[in-house]
Write a protein that holds these residues in place. Structure first.
Motif, PDB file in Angstrom:
ATOM      1  N   TRP A  23      45.650  38.516  40.759  1.00 13.04           N
ATOM      2  CA  TRP A  23      44.709  37.621  40.065  1.00 13.04           C
ATOM      3  C   TRP A  23      45.444  36.681  39.107  1.00 13.04           C
ATOM      4  O   TRP A  23      44.986  35.575  38.844  1.00 13.04           O
ATOM      5  N   LEU A  24      46.571  37.157  38.589  1.00 14.31           N
ATOM      6  CA  LEU A  24      47.328  36.347  37.632  1.00 14.31           C
ATOM      7  C   LEU A  24      47.894  35.079  38.275  1.00 14.31           C
ATOM      8  O   LEU A  24      48.210  34.110  37.568  1.00 14.31           O
ATOM      9  N   GLU A  25      48.021  35.102  39.583  1.00 15.10           N
ATOM     10  CA  GLU A  25      48.604  33.956  40.277  1.00 15.10           C
ATOM     11  C   GLU A  25      47.599  32.833  40.505  1.00 15.10           C
ATOM     12  O   GLU A  25      47.951  31.762  40.993  1.00 15.10           O
ATOM     13  N   GLU A  26      46.338  33.068  40.114  1.00 12.23           N
ATOM     14  CA  GLU A  26      45.280  32.103  40.402  1.00 12.23           C
ATOM     15  C   GLU A  26      44.693  31.476  39.140  1.00 12.23           C
ATOM     16  O   GLU A  26      43.704  30.751  39.211  1.00 12.23           O
ATOM     17  N   VAL A  27      45.318  31.752  37.978  1.00  9.42           N
ATOM     18  CA  VAL A  27      44.725  31.273  36.732  1.00  9.42           C
ATOM     19  C   VAL A  27      45.765  30.532  35.884  1.00  9.42           C
ATOM     20  O   VAL A  27      46.971  30.607  36.122  1.00  9.42           O
ATOM     21  N   TRP A  28      45.247  29.815  34.877  1.00  7.44           N
ATOM     22  CA  TRP A  28      46.093  29.031  33.977  1.00  7.44           C
ATOM     23  C   TRP A  28      46.418  29.805  32.701  1.00  7.44           C
ATOM     24  O   TRP A  28      47.503  29.662  32.143  1.00  7.44           O
ATOM     25  N   LEU A  29      45.472  30.592  32.234  1.00 12.42           N
ATOM     26  CA  LEU A  29      45.630  31.361  31.001  1.00 12.42           C
ATOM     27  C   LEU A  29      45.059  32.750  31.199  1.00 12.42           C
ATOM     28  O   LEU A  29      44.199  32.970  32.061  1.00 12.42           O
TER      29      LEU A  29
END
Length: 328
Positions: free
Chosen positions: A69-75
């Motif tokens: 999931w961390l690879e799909e967000v900005w913050l």
């Protein structure tokens, strides 16, 4: 811990929040107001988050936490009370060069959420670098009472007419003068009195008149900066530093004093030769600039200031000398 202050544009950008309680709710509310696409992972949602989910204002990520999931967000915002889990998330975010805020944990955070005074579109952010959040909140409470709500309306006026202002005042020095003219004039006081329509009329009239409505004559302001303590700057000296188009810095002027000047003012070192210094200051003022000379009070001070005063008097250039309260 020194932090770099930044305002992020999160509109239509994905942000991951971990946690479903009241603390997470406050963070999510601010993110939604900024237009972010909020994704939330938590074992349980409180009533407000459940309502927002039902309204489609946020996306709930079910099941166990997935590091992809961390690879799909900005913050990332971690609002859990599990420090071991928070540390793991912070480590994984760092690997992906993602900024993360771990609530109430400055050590694990790579960005902090400041205390905010909101006068939309004007925002004032206050941060203690995570060292004293209650102090930041206390300052916010004080500013909430000191700063009128109409500041937001005034900021919206400037924003709505931004391109017209740039066209009318292509010269930056003239543009600054006009902004000062408006801010010191009746527009803001009328807004405070609830007379928004009249304030808007005066604002637009001033914009249409352009340079004919303001004084664009240059001036020289000499500030005694022989001391290193910025607390010894007089109120007039502080205002001069805030209005400078050009800052001419003498040898030995302290960094704390320099940091009180406006950030976007051009800065140059003062020439050592007296006649060259006078020529620089006068020539810049003749171009319509507000020139502030930070005088470090070296041995030639009296001689060079006398020369400057004579030349300004001869040419009819406004030259103001601001002494330190400890000057003799």
């Amino acid at each position: 811990m020194p932090l770099f202050p930044i305002f992020a544009n999160l509109e239509n950008r994905e942000v991951l929040v971990i946690g479903g309680g009241d603390i997470a709710q406050r963070k999510i509310e601010a993110l939604l107001k900024a237009g972010a696409c909020v994704r939330v992972h938590a074992r349980e949602f409180n009533a407000q988050l459940t309502e927002w989910q039902g309204q489609g204002r946020l996306q709930r990520l079910p099941g166990t936490f997935d590091m992809t999931w961390l690879e799909e967000v900005w913050l990332v915002v971690a609002a859990t009370d599990d420090r071991a889990f928070n540390r793991e998330i912070a480590r994984e975010a760092s690997k992906r060069r993602l900024l993360i805020n771990v609530v109430d944990d400055a050590e694990l955070s790579t960005f902090h959420v400041p205390a905010i005074v909101d006068r939309e579109p004007l925002q004032i952010a206050i941060s203690s670098g995570g060292s004293a959040p209650m102090l930041a909140r206390r300052l916010r409470e004080r500013l909430e009472t000191d700063l009128d709500e109409s500041l937001g309306t005034l900021a919206s006026m400037f924003s709505a007419n931004r391109e017209a202002i740039r066209r009318q005042f292509p010269d930056l020095a003239q543009r600054r003068r006009w902004f000062d003219h408006v801010l010191d004039g009746p527009t803001f006081s009328l807004l405070q009195q609830g007379q928004a329509e009249k304030a808007a009329g005066i604002f637009l009239e001033s914009l249409m008149r352009g340079v004919a409505d303001i004084n664009v004559e240059g001036r020289i302001i000499v500030v005694d900066a022989s001391h290193s303590d910025p607390g010894l700057l007089t109120l007039k000296a502080q205002r001069a530093l805030n209005s400078a188009d050009l800052l001419v810095c003498d040898v030995g002027v302290s960094r704390p004093v320099l940091e009180r000047a406006r950030r976007d003012a051009n800065r140059i070192d003062a020439p050592e030769v007296e006649s060259e210094l006078a020529d620089l200051l006068i020539g810049s003022a003749q171009k319509g600039l507000c020139v502030v000379f930070l005088d470090g009070a070296n041995q030639t001070r009296k001689t060079r200031l006398a020369l400057l005063r004579r030349e300004c008097d001869r040419l009819g250039i406004a030259c103001i000398f601001l002494a330190s309260p400890i000057s003799h």
